[in-house]
Design an enzyme around this catalytic site. Structure first.
Site, PDB file in Angstrom:
ATOM      1  N   CYS A  32      75.478  28.052  20.178  1.00 38.30           N
ATOM      2  CA  CYS A  32      76.178  28.234  19.534  1.00 38.30           C
ATOM      3  C   CYS A  32      75.926  28.909  18.578  1.00 38.30           C
ATOM      4  O   CYS A  32      75.437  30.571  18.702  1.00 38.30           O
ATOM      5  CB  CYS A  32      77.906  27.537  19.862  1.00 38.30           C
ATOM      6  N   HIS A  80      77.184  26.600  26.042  1.00 40.98           N
ATOM      7  CA  HIS A  80      78.351  25.311  25.852  1.00 40.98           C
ATOM      8  C   HIS A  80      77.489  24.404  26.797  1.00 40.98           C
ATOM      9  O   HIS A  80      77.757  23.887  28.260  1.00 40.98           O
ATOM     10  CB  HIS A  80      78.834  24.914  25.890  1.00 40.98           C
ATOM     11  N   GLU A 109      76.647  20.740  27.051  1.00 39.57           N
ATOM     12  CA  GLU A 109      77.715  19.998  27.281  1.00 39.57           C
ATOM     13  C   GLU A 109      78.322  19.833  27.303  1.00 39.57           C
ATOM     14  O   GLU A 109      79.468  18.807  27.932  1.00 39.57           O
ATOM     15  CB  GLU A 109      78.042  19.418  25.888  1.00 39.57           C
TER      16      GLU A 109
END
Length: 369
Positions: free
Chosen positions: A247, A332, A334
């Site tokens: 990001c 992202h 995760e």
């Protein structure tokens, strides 16, 4: 519930009902299209200083639990929903949405047409907004907005002030914290990495003094060009240690390699953004939260190559350095919240770290039994 108004810089006013804190804050009004995961979104440091609008109509139905936070301190300046659940139903629930917002000093607004607000942002772009609890003060609030600038120093507010370690038995990763979500640390640990988290303004010498096997550049709020010291650190680290950016970290890697970034009209915020890997043709559904993007034309004059693009608007979603071990993604992997299609990027980073260590050992003439 008492009446509350949202006043926008374009002169539009939305009347609804107040929830949460009685504080009357202002901020950049943005929207997220995810259907679940509101607790993770509200605690994501990347929303620092923003008023978050959730497009899914019912929010708070599974309450607030103790586990699903992405940071200890929430940094949003407000929450806007169509309907806030008063009686949540979930075995892990500890608080209602209203109770949590009030405890954390976050003003909220419910009962407005969030679809209308979202369409307005899509057409005109994100804009400044402020809450008002008196109809007589709407004009004064609108005038104040004209003289209010977007914050430019969010990263220093959300980054850790001191180093800390989350131990594991594997290789050592230094995570530079520009507003890192808990999910990043959790996944790095899950892949066997020891993680040392350091402040955003750590120098390259300070990072390298920790003898890292790899460096992670975290997510975070705001414009990457507002933290030139971070760009300089990344530039100096390139070639010395493997780097993985997520990001804001992706944008910082781009700037460090000579590319440019720019503000998007309304950004990407949601859990259903399709991203194509140009190397394999595979499309992953990803979780995203960003208002800035890498300019694709600027990449052409650098040692970077574009590896991923957004299927919807062709914006840059992934980069790889062609000369040194470094890569990044705009989304992202995760998740937290969102789909986990991109989890294998952590394994890709692990392979890069192991490969680099093997190359270093061979260069130094170290033979392992």
């Amino acid at each position: 519930m008492n009446a509350r108004w949202l006043v926008l810089e374009n002169g539009e006013v939305f009347k609804g009902k107040a929830i949460g804190s009685e504080r009357l804050l202002s901020g950049e009004v943005v929207f997220n299209t995810s259907m679940t995961g509101y607790q993770e979104m509200m605690s994501d440091p990347s929303y620092c200083g923003q008023i978050l609008t959730l497009t899914y109509p019912l929010i708070g139905n599974y309450g607030i639990n103790r586990d699903d936070f992405e940071s200890i301190t929430p940094y949003i300046n407000g929450l806007i929903v169509k309907k806030a659940s008063v009686h949540p139903s979930h075995f892990r629930s500890r608080f209602t949405l209203h109770e949590w917002l009030k405890t954390n000093g976050i003003p909220g607004l419910t009962g407005i047409d969030t679809r209308k607000l979202t369409r307005m942002i899509r057409e005109s772009g994100t804009m400044k907004g402020a809450f008002c609890d008196s109809e007589e003060l709407i004009g004064e609030t609108a005038e104040r907005l004209k003289n209010t600038d977007f914050p430019r120093s969010q990263v220093k507010h959300v980054s850790t002030k001191t180093r800390y370690v989350t131990p594991a038995a594997g290789r050592r990763i230094v995570l530079i914290d520009y507003g890192a979500k808990k999910g990043i640390v959790k996944d790095l640990n899950a892949f066997g990495f020891e993680v040392i988290v350091v402040p955003f303004n750590s120098t390259s010498a300070e990072v390298l003094s920790l003898s890292p096997d790899g460096v992670m550049l975290s997510n975070g709020p705001g414009d990457p060009q507002d933290i030139p010291e971070a760009v300089e650190t990344v530039r100096e680290l390139l070639g010395h240690v493997p780097i993985f950016g997520i990001c804001l970290g992706h944008q910082l890697l781009a700037l460090a390699a000579g590319a440019g970034t720019e503000k998007m009209r309304f950004g990407h915020r949601g859990g259903n953004h399709p991203v194509k890997d140009l190397r394999t043709g595979k499309v992953a559904i990803t979780s995203q939260n960003h208002g800035y993007t890498v300019n694709p034309v600027s990449v052409e004059q650098t040692d970077l190559e574009i590896t991923h693009v957004n299927v919807n608007d062709r914006s840059v979603e992934g980069l790889r350095h062609t000369l040194v071990p470094a890569f990044s993604v705009q989304y992202h992997p995760e998740a937290s919240p969102g789909p986990e299609d991109a989890k294998d990027l952590f394994m890709e980073f692990k392979r890069m770290v192991e490969s680099n260590q093997s190359a270093v050992s061979a260069k130094e003439g170290i033979v392992h039994a």
